[in-house]
Scaffold this motif. Structure first.
Motif, mmCIF file in Angstrom:
data_model
loop_
_atom_site.group_PDB
_atom_site.id
_atom_site.type_symbol
_atom_site.label_atom_id
_atom_site.label_comp_id
_atom_site.label_asym_id
_atom_site.label_seq_id
_atom_site.Cartn_x
_atom_site.Cartn_y
_atom_site.Cartn_z
ATOM 1 N N GLN A 223 0.825 -1.199 0.000
ATOM 2 C CA GLN A 223 0.000 0.000 0.000
ATOM 3 C C GLN A 223 0.868 1.261 0.000
ATOM 4 N N LYS A 227 1.170 4.267 -2.722
ATOM 5 C CA LYS A 227 1.045 5.695 -2.386
ATOM 6 C C LYS A 227 2.254 6.482 -2.879
ATOM 7 N N GLN A 230 1.657 7.010 -6.447
ATOM 8 C CA GLN A 230 0.563 7.963 -6.624
ATOM 9 C C GLN A 230 1.056 9.391 -6.405
ATOM 10 N N ARG A 231 1.906 9.577 -5.370
ATOM 11 C CA ARG A 231 2.440 10.919 -5.127
ATOM 12 C C ARG A 231 3.309 11.362 -6.300
ATOM 13 N N ASP A 235 -1.366 12.070 -8.040
ATOM 14 C CA ASP A 235 -2.725 11.526 -8.023
ATOM 15 C C ASP A 235 -3.592 12.346 -7.058
ATOM 16 N N PRO A 236 -4.683 12.923 -7.534
ATOM 17 C CA PRO A 236 -5.546 13.730 -6.651
ATOM 18 C C PRO A 236 -6.259 12.923 -5.573
ATOM 19 N N GLN A 237 -6.273 11.594 -5.709
ATOM 20 C CA GLN A 237 -6.936 10.759 -4.705
ATOM 21 C C GLN A 237 -6.162 10.708 -3.392
ATOM 22 N N LEU A 238 -4.902 11.117 -3.395
ATOM 23 C CA LEU A 238 -4.117 11.149 -2.157
ATOM 24 C C LEU A 238 -4.510 12.387 -1.359
ATOM 25 N N ASP A 239 -5.153 12.167 -0.203
ATOM 26 C CA ASP A 239 -5.536 13.299 0.628
ATOM 27 C C ASP A 239 -4.351 13.769 1.463
ATOM 28 N N LYS A 242 -2.695 11.152 3.838
ATOM 29 C CA LYS A 242 -1.864 10.168 3.145
ATOM 30 C C LYS A 242 -0.567 10.794 2.646
#
Length: 556
Positions: A223, A227, A230-231, A235-239, A242
């Protein structure tokens, strides 16, 4: 170690390797001895440290000796870099240390020696990458991290020199069969090289950061790796929470040590692979550069590493691939005609397949597939498949879907196995229970297997990447058949692949309360006809009904 002792698992490999020598390149030792023979006025610790830093094996011996000196004097000081290690030993102790080292001059016709030096070159590549990444920072741990990055892969050096048949098999699985490296290591060694390295690092007294970096407990989870990528991809899904978690992980001294070695090992199989691309993306994010600039920088660092550690007749595979992307090192380094001599000289891998059969494995698989496609020696799928007991299947589906909080999970799983066997007509069924807290999967119940079948004693570590690990992440049903066999088998451990029949089989994960509790396996026995989609559909539907029943009961 006696030749009769079985080399499998961390304990066995640590016993085997603990007293094995790590010879240094003869020219490196000679250069240092010549320098130490000069007048003391012409010698500086900094210049000696720079010369030593150009050979990872000498770095290991110097760091190990310096760490031992601190320990013997009762100091809790740790070695924080090559400069610190050289200063700790001083000229008086460096000279006898170099005189005591075994040296090795490359025989270009000896593939074992070539791969030994290539694995050392990979470690130099990792350290040069890390040194460049950290060059813009004024972090106190830069030199310590560079040394840890250089020594992180010392287990590969040892194994190429003292167990090359195992390493050759590992290379074949990761390169040609594209098996995940951790799963391939588990298959070949019965453990990961990281676990061997950590134990050896403790026994040998290697610097603290090396031992910590080799600890599986400090490795990022799947996971976290997701992440990190994603960073890198913004990726906009990473709040924000996170992002803070990822930023905290990236700032740890261990992260660049691990990342540099993952990159150095991955690109030996190609700079353009999907794994190499993802790692390049993460490095790009770490450096805050555009990806094209980052790739150019990584390539330049690889070339610089090859220049710093150059052994005539060898070159790091990653450096070779910069010049020729179609070249994947010397894939024939251990040629078939050399097997006999190596079998007498080195430990033989303990594998389900004979070492003599390895080179023929791919060809035999192709012949087997062709025979099935043409009907030679195979069985056509039945045209009119029917359930053995449709009434039993219907009763179980109704019972499973009717809420009953008094039912026990064990009872549901037993009824499910009975329905698969007696209702659908799957001749062999095995229940593998998951123990997520212990990261273990083991067989607990079977139907249709012989009393001495090896599946009864099957166990597997779920921390190792595999199809089993994926099945435990989310509910899924897998059919291994003629169409999917090649892709699926590379994700299964060899210890399980050896149990599979020559034809088709089914796997499904069972969840309760959002957590995996079991994996069910089913097939039609040895030398059975291929299973049609009829069995897959009914297998999946009955298991789905059992999952409904499990949702209504308390956790076991």
């Amino acid at each position: 170690m006696s030749r009769a002792e079985k080399l499998r698992g961390t304990d066995a490999w640590v016993r085997f390797l603990a007293d094995k020598p790590l010879p240094a390149r003869g020219s490196s030792v000679l250069r240092l001895q010549k320098k130490l023979g000069e007048s003391e006025n012409d010698i500086s610790v900094q210049h000696l440290a720079r010369l030593i830093a150009q050979d990872p094996v000498i770095c290991l011996h110097v760091a190990r000796q310096a760490q031992a000196l601190h320990k013997d004097s009762g100091q809790s000081t740790r070695v924080t870099g090559i400069d610190h290690a050289v200063q700790t030993l001083g000229l008086d102790q460096l000279t006898p240390l170099l005189d005591s080292l075994q040296t090795l001059r490359l025989n270009p016709r000896n593939p074992v020696q070539k791969m030994y030096f290539r694995s050392i070159a990979n470690s130099m590549h990792a350290s040069v990458q890390l040194a460049d990444w950290l060059s813009g920072r004024k972090a106190q741990f830069n030199e310590e991290a560079r040394l840890a990055s250089m020594l992180y892969g010392f287990t590969h050096w040892l194994l190429w020199l003292h167990a090359p048949l195992h390493q050759r098999l590992l290379f074949q699985k990761t390169d040609r069969e594209e098996v995940d490296s951790a799963l391939a290591e588990q298959d070949v060694y019965g453990c990961t090289l990281q676990s061997i390295g950590r134990r050896l690092g403790i026994i040998w007294g290697l610097p603290e950061l090396v031992v910590k970096a080799l600890d599986h407990g400090t490795s990022p989870t799947a996971q976290m790796l997701q992440k990190l990528h994603q960073r890198a991809m913004k990726d906009p899904q990473l709040d924000s929470e996170k992002l803070r978690e990822v930023s905290h992980f990236v700032q740890q001294p261990l992260f660049p040590v691990k990342l540099s070695n993952w990159l150095a090992l991955t690109v030996t199989l190609g700079w353009g692979s999907s794994k190499a691309t993802r790692l390049s993306d993460i490095v790009s994010d770490l450096l805050g550069q555009e990806i094209d600039n980052t790739r150019a920088r990584l390539h330049a660092n690889c070339a610089e590493a090859a220049r710093q550690y150059h052994v005539p007749g060898t070159l790091s595979p990653a450096a070779e691939l910069l010049m020729n992307e179609t070249l994947i090192g010397d894939t024939d380094l251990l040629e078939i005609r050399q097997w006999q001599s190596y079998l007498e000289e080195y430990p033989k891998p303990d594998m389900p397949e004979s070492i003599h059969e390895i080179e023929q494995h791919s060809a035999n698989s192709a012949i087997s597939r062709q025979a099935k496609e043409t009907g030679a020696g195979g069985h056509a799928a039945a045209k009119n498949d029917i359930l053995t007991n449709p009434q039993l299947v219907e009763r179980l589906q109704q019972r499973f879907r009717a809420p009953d909080p008094n039912r026990k999970p064990g009872s549901i799983l037993r009824d499910l196995m009975h329905g698969l066997n007696q209702g659908i007509g799957l001749r062999r069924v095995a229940l593998l229970r998951t123990h997520v807290g212990q990261q273990q999967l083991r067989t607990v119940q079977v139907i249709g297997f012989e009393a001495n079948h090896p599946i009864l004693s099957f166990e597997f570590d779920l921390s190792v990447p595999s199809l089993f690990k994926r099945l435990c992440k989310e509910p899924a049903c897998i059919s291994i058949n003629q169409r999917t066999r090649n892709r699926s088998l590379t994700t299964l451990p060899d210890s399980f692949r050896a149990l599979l029949p020559g034809d088709d089989c089914l796997l499904i994960s069972i969840f309760m309360g959002g957590k995996p509790i079991a994996i069910l396996y089913a097939d039609q026995g040895e030398r059975a006809a291929p299973m049609s989609d009829f069995y897959y559909d009914h297998f999946r539907k009955l298991c789905a009904a059992a999952n409904v029943a499990l949702k209504s009961v308390a956790a076991p």
